[in-house]
Design a protein around this motif. Structure first.
Motif, mmCIF file in Angstrom:
data_model
loop_
_atom_site.group_PDB
_atom_site.id
_atom_site.type_symbol
_atom_site.label_atom_id
_atom_site.label_comp_id
_atom_site.label_asym_id
_atom_site.label_seq_id
_atom_site.Cartn_x
_atom_site.Cartn_y
_atom_site.Cartn_z
ATOM 1 N N LEU A 1 72.274 -15.882 -16.063
ATOM 2 C CA LEU A 1 71.841 -14.749 -16.873
ATOM 3 C C LEU A 1 72.511 -13.473 -16.363
ATOM 4 C CD1 LEU A 1 69.953 -14.145 -19.238
ATOM 5 C CD2 LEU A 1 68.160 -13.650 -17.601
ATOM 6 N N LEU B 1 74.707 -9.697 -17.797
ATOM 7 C CA LEU B 1 74.800 -8.797 -18.946
ATOM 8 C C LEU B 1 75.840 -9.278 -19.941
ATOM 9 C CD1 LEU B 1 74.423 -5.334 -17.189
ATOM 10 C CD2 LEU B 1 72.723 -6.594 -18.491
ATOM 11 N N ILE C 1 74.459 -12.262 -21.882
ATOM 12 C CA ILE C 1 73.472 -11.788 -22.863
ATOM 13 C C ILE C 1 74.183 -11.223 -24.088
ATOM 14 C CG2 ILE C 1 71.740 -9.992 -23.279
ATOM 15 C CD1 ILE C 1 70.872 -10.407 -20.349
ATOM 16 N N ASP C 2 75.243 -10.429 -23.864
ATOM 17 C CA ASP C 2 76.003 -9.870 -24.992
ATOM 18 C C ASP C 2 76.569 -10.971 -25.871
ATOM 19 O OD1 ASP C 2 75.517 -7.233 -24.365
ATOM 20 O OD2 ASP C 2 77.339 -7.005 -23.174
ATOM 21 N N ILE D 1 66.114 -18.901 -23.858
ATOM 22 C CA ILE D 1 66.482 -18.343 -22.559
ATOM 23 C C ILE D 1 65.545 -18.934 -21.522
ATOM 24 C CG2 ILE D 1 66.670 -16.228 -21.195
ATOM 25 C CD1 ILE D 1 67.359 -14.770 -23.813
ATOM 26 N N LEU E 1 67.918 -6.751 -20.970
ATOM 27 C CA LEU E 1 67.681 -7.748 -22.012
ATOM 28 C C LEU E 1 66.443 -7.374 -22.819
ATOM 29 C CD1 LEU E 1 68.076 -10.463 -23.449
ATOM 30 C CD2 LEU E 1 66.855 -11.544 -21.550
ATOM 31 N N GLU E 2 65.375 -7.036 -22.136
ATOM 32 C CA GLU E 2 64.141 -6.664 -22.813
ATOM 33 C C GLU E 2 64.365 -5.453 -23.707
ATOM 34 O OE1 GLU E 2 59.571 -6.467 -21.619
ATOM 35 O OE2 GLU E 2 60.840 -5.149 -20.408
ATOM 36 N N ARG F 1 67.132 -4.484 -25.152
ATOM 37 C CA ARG F 1 67.911 -4.893 -26.340
ATOM 38 C C ARG F 1 67.045 -5.642 -27.332
ATOM 39 N NH1 ARG F 1 73.683 -6.952 -25.861
ATOM 40 N NH2 ARG F 1 73.394 -6.856 -28.109
#
Length: 177
Positions: A2, A4, A7-8, A20, A43-44, A46
């Motif tokens: 995990l 950034l 996640i993108d 996830i 993440l949260e 976004r």
């Protein structure tokens, strides 16, 4: 992993859904690194601030999910074919509903000191925040059992009693957000 960038990639994909897998240690905030905490916060943020065309699910990684994940990774390495019809996610709970119009109330108050008429009178601000709602299970953000608002109200009560007996030269401003 995990990160950034992962996640993108995930959130910009055209997936039918995303699962996830969260480390089981996430339920104990003292066991996660600052880097992991930062990634989870981003993440949260976004997830709460963007709209996605697919559902995003979270689950804590357990032995059964770890086995399924490893099997999926092996399968992806051994085949070039699409696996979109080979795996499905079954959720036993009712479908999540969008939370709309969460009422947010900010409260403010002041206690004026003896220099209230002076335009440059010093003011001390006492500020607190509500506990936060988290979009990611086990990642609560500021979950302090309401201690911030409780402390702010108690401080305001005590200073109100003090200011009714004697006047301080300082103004006090209270803010709860």
């Amino acid at each position: 992993e995990l990160t950034l960038s992962s996640i993108d990639v995930l959130l910009q994909s055209t997936s039918a859904g995303a699962l996830i897998l969260l480390p089981a240690t996430l339920t104990k905030p003292t066991t996660i690194s600052d880097v992991t905490a930062d990634v989870m916060k981003r993440l949260e943020s976004r997830i709460l601030n963007e709209a996605f065309e697919f559902p995003i699910y979270f689950s804590f990684l357990d032995e059964q999910l770890a086995e399924a994940y490893e099997a999926l990774k092996r399968r992806m390495k051994s085949t070039l074919s699409s696996m979109s019809d080979e795996f499905s996610l079954v959720v036993s709970e009712k479908e999540a509903e969008e939370v709309k119009n969460i009422p947010v109330v900010s409260m403010q108050g002041t206690l004026l000191g003896s220099n209230r008429e002076e335009p440059d009178a010093s003011t001390f601000a006492i500020v607190s925040h509500y506990d936060t709602l988290g979009a990611i299970p086990g990642f609560k953000g500021a979950d302090l059992y309401g201690s911030g608002p409780t402390a702010l109200f108690e401080i305001a009560r005590l200073f109100s009693r003090l200011y009714s007996q004697t006047k301080s030269p300082y103004n006090l401003a209270y803010l709860l957000t």
